[in-house]
Design a protein around this motif. Sequence first.
Motif, PDB file in Angstrom:
ATOM      1  N   UNK A  38      -9.063  -0.326  36.808  1.00 18.72           N
ATOM      2  CA  UNK A  38      -9.201  -0.303  35.359  1.00 18.72           C
ATOM      3  C   UNK A  38      -9.702   1.089  34.984  1.00 18.72           C
ATOM      4  N   UNK A  39      -8.810   1.923  34.445  1.00 20.88           N
ATOM      5  CA  UNK A  39      -9.173   3.307  34.168  1.00 20.88           C
ATOM      6  C   UNK A  39     -10.381   3.407  33.243  1.00 20.88           C
ATOM      7  N   UNK A  40     -10.454   2.532  32.266  1.00 18.19           N
ATOM      8  CA  UNK A  40     -11.571   2.604  31.330  1.00 18.19           C
ATOM      9  C   UNK A  40     -12.901   2.339  32.044  1.00 18.19           C
ATOM     10  N   UNK A  41     -12.934   1.303  32.886  1.00 17.54           N
ATOM     11  CA  UNK A  41     -14.172   0.994  33.597  1.00 17.54           C
ATOM     12  C   UNK A  41     -14.525   2.081  34.606  1.00 17.54           C
ATOM     13  N   UNK A  42     -13.525   2.596  35.302  1.00 15.07           N
ATOM     14  CA  UNK A  42     -13.780   3.571  36.353  1.00 15.07           C
ATOM     15  C   UNK A  42     -14.245   4.909  35.768  1.00 15.07           C
ATOM     16  N   UNK A  43     -13.588   5.373  34.721  1.00 15.12           N
ATOM     17  CA  UNK A  43     -13.838   6.722  34.207  1.00 15.12           C
ATOM     18  C   UNK A  43     -14.914   6.788  33.130  1.00 15.12           C
ATOM     19  N   UNK A  44     -15.304   5.657  32.563  1.00 15.12           N
ATOM     20  CA  UNK A  44     -16.249   5.689  31.447  1.00 15.12           C
ATOM     21  C   UNK A  44     -17.577   6.369  31.754  1.00 15.12           C
ATOM     22  N   UNK A  50     -19.060   9.354  22.212  1.00 13.72           N
ATOM     23  CA  UNK A  50     -17.706   9.162  21.690  1.00 13.72           C
ATOM     24  C   UNK A  50     -16.987  10.452  21.320  1.00 13.72           C
ATOM     25  N   UNK A  51     -17.723  11.555  21.125  1.00 13.88           N
ATOM     26  CA  UNK A  51     -17.106  12.828  20.753  1.00 13.88           C
ATOM     27  C   UNK A  51     -17.310  13.886  21.834  1.00 13.88           C
ATOM     28  N   UNK A  52     -17.372  13.451  23.074  1.00  9.40           N
ATOM     29  CA  UNK A  52     -17.561  14.368  24.199  1.00  9.40           C
ATOM     30  C   UNK A  52     -16.430  15.403  24.223  1.00  9.40           C
ATOM     31  N   UNK A  53     -16.754  16.697  24.136  1.00 13.25           N
ATOM     32  CA  UNK A  53     -15.696  17.712  24.139  1.00 13.25           C
ATOM     33  C   UNK A  53     -14.966  17.833  25.473  1.00 13.25           C
ATOM     34  N   UNK A  54     -15.507  17.232  26.542  1.00 16.59           N
ATOM     35  CA  UNK A  54     -14.883  17.351  27.860  1.00 16.59           C
ATOM     36  C   UNK A  54     -14.139  16.095  28.285  1.00 16.59           C
ATOM     37  N   UNK A  55     -14.133  15.067  27.428  1.00 14.94           N
ATOM     38  CA  UNK A  55     -13.503  13.808  27.828  1.00 14.94           C
ATOM     39  C   UNK A  55     -13.029  13.049  26.605  1.00 14.94           C
ATOM     40  N   UNK A  56     -11.816  12.523  26.678  1.00 13.02           N
ATOM     41  CA  UNK A  56     -11.299  11.684  25.600  1.00 13.02           C
ATOM     42  C   UNK A  56     -10.534  10.503  26.182  1.00 13.02           C
ATOM     43  N   UNK A  57     -10.731   9.344  25.597  1.00 16.92           N
ATOM     44  CA  UNK A  57      -9.954   8.155  25.930  1.00 16.92           C
ATOM     45  C   UNK A  57      -9.178   7.767  24.678  1.00 16.92           C
ATOM     46  N   UNK A  58      -7.866   7.752  24.763  1.00 20.48           N
ATOM     47  CA  UNK A  58      -7.028   7.478  23.608  1.00 20.48           C
ATOM     48  C   UNK A  58      -6.677   5.997  23.525  1.00 20.48           C
ATOM     49  N   UNK A  59      -6.331   5.520  22.332  1.00 17.22           N
ATOM     50  CA  UNK A  59      -6.009   4.100  22.166  1.00 17.22           C
ATOM     51  C   UNK A  59      -4.850   3.623  23.028  1.00 17.22           C
ATOM     52  N   UNK A  63      -6.286   8.823  29.442  1.00 16.56           N
ATOM     53  CA  UNK A  63      -7.604   9.445  29.568  1.00 16.56           C
ATOM     54  C   UNK A  63      -7.421  10.934  29.866  1.00 16.56           C
ATOM     55  N   UNK A  64      -8.167  11.759  29.123  1.00 16.62           N
ATOM     56  CA  UNK A  64      -8.130  13.211  29.289  1.00 16.62           C
ATOM     57  C   UNK A  64      -9.490  13.698  29.758  1.00 16.62           C
ATOM     58  N   UNK A  65      -9.472  14.637  30.669  1.00 20.14           N
ATOM     59  CA  UNK A  65     -10.721  15.179  31.205  1.00 20.14           C
ATOM     60  C   UNK A  65     -10.574  16.679  31.407  1.00 20.14           C
ATOM     61  N   UNK A 126     -18.032  -9.827  38.879  1.00 21.07           N
ATOM     62  CA  UNK A 126     -17.144  -9.149  39.823  1.00 21.07           C
ATOM     63  C   UNK A 126     -15.744  -9.752  39.775  1.00 21.07           C
ATOM     64  N   UNK A 127     -15.668 -11.059  39.677  1.00 21.81           N
ATOM     65  CA  UNK A 127     -14.369 -11.730  39.626  1.00 21.81           C
ATOM     66  C   UNK A 127     -13.605 -11.371  38.352  1.00 21.81           C
ATOM     67  N   UNK A 128     -14.327 -11.209  37.250  1.00 20.00           N
ATOM     68  CA  UNK A 128     -13.671 -10.921  35.970  1.00 20.00           C
ATOM     69  C   UNK A 128     -13.383  -9.443  35.767  1.00 20.00           C
ATOM     70  N   UNK A 129     -13.895  -8.592  36.654  1.00 23.50           N
ATOM     71  CA  UNK A 129     -13.678  -7.142  36.546  1.00 23.50           C
ATOM     72  C   UNK A 129     -13.101  -6.609  37.861  1.00 23.50           C
ATOM     73  N   UNK A 130     -11.923  -7.073  38.265  1.00 20.13           N
ATOM     74  CA  UNK A 130     -11.371  -6.645  39.558  1.00 20.13           C
ATOM     75  C   UNK A 130     -11.017  -5.158  39.595  1.00 20.13           C
ATOM     76  N   UNK A 131     -10.880  -4.532  38.416  1.00 23.68           N
ATOM     77  CA  UNK A 131     -10.507  -3.119  38.386  1.00 23.68           C
ATOM     78  C   UNK A 131     -11.665  -2.154  38.414  1.00 23.68           C
ATOM     79  N   UNK A 132     -12.891  -2.674  38.603  1.00 19.13           N
ATOM     80  CA  UNK A 132     -14.062  -1.790  38.661  1.00 19.13           C
ATOM     81  C   UNK A 132     -14.153  -1.134  40.030  1.00 19.13           C
ATOM     82  N   UNK A 133     -14.083   0.176  40.049  1.00 24.52           N
ATOM     83  CA  UNK A 133     -14.333   0.964  41.257  1.00 24.52           C
ATOM     84  C   UNK A 133     -15.281   2.099  40.896  1.00 24.52           C
TER      85      UNK A 133
END
Length: 332
Positions: A38-44, A50-59, A63-65, A126-133
């Motif tokens: 899950x890119x959102x969980x992994x990279x968050x 929310x306005x980090x100039x070095x990172x953006x997550x688009x709708x 994900x940009x870094x 853990x079961x409900x978030x299998x994409x967490x790394x």
Amino acid sequence: MAGRFVPRTTAVPRQEPVAADVSAPALTRIWTPPGPVDLRLVLSPLRRGPADPAYRALPDGTHWRATRTPAGPGTLRVSASADRQVSAAAWGPGAQWLLDGLPALLGADDVPEDFRPRHRLLALTQHSRPGLRLLRTGLVMESLIPSILEQKVTTDEAYRAWRLLLRTYGTPAPGPSDAAFGSHGLYVMPDARTWSLIPSWEWHRAGVDAKRSATILRAVRVARRMEEAAAMELTAAMERLQLIPGIGPWTAAETLQRSNGAADAVTVGDLHLPGIVGHALAGDRNADDEEMLALLAPYEGQRHRATRLIMLSGRTPSRRAPKMTPRDIARL
């Protein structure tokens, strides 16, 4: 007049904005992870507000870094398809370095299966978030500096300081980030020399007190030694970072969770975490660090993962006191 003191007014010049080179070709890579991601969980954890100039997550799930790699500045764009393939594109001198490190960034070195939950809450989460790394950037300073900014202040204060300092002294990220984000494009954080030349009044304008700015200045003077911690075992890495006065267990753990993917780097010294862990695992919202560590003892080696799962569970105590009032030291 003999002995008259003349204040020094020279300062590092601010980075002049330049247009992104939208014609520069991107390097690309397709990677299929060994399990759900899950890119959102992994990279968050990389996003500082929310306005980090070095990172953006688009709708759309992209994900940009922007970051400063050992090969130079680089911009990374990552997205995932329904068939679990991860597509990445990178620009700048650090593009190849970013693509080479893509699997580690997205948790390829992490082994969630090693976690054996002994509490029902953690098992369900853990079961409900299998994409967490747990991610691993391999970069220490990019996480160490914002972690220092977050010492003893509200997150809003720290995010504001990070935002102002990057937009003032950072460099526009390579690639099409300006085209993607308009006038508020991505920025690569300053290099060690630029950090060291930021004058005291600019730290003050950003709301950073002398203690935190002095800690950052001490760290950037030995930035290469700090970066070596990314290849160390957790105990040695913690010791390396804490050689710098002003860097304690809290800051070191917050840094190594990101740079090293340290599954056992539990955050000690946090204002809220002991109560959250105590409430989730024992119904004790007044737990302190010692009690938190006792509750996490069954997860030795995976204590950071346990706290991530607790935070994701939603089982946090209700707020009893007003939120800490931010201090605007720039007005002093």
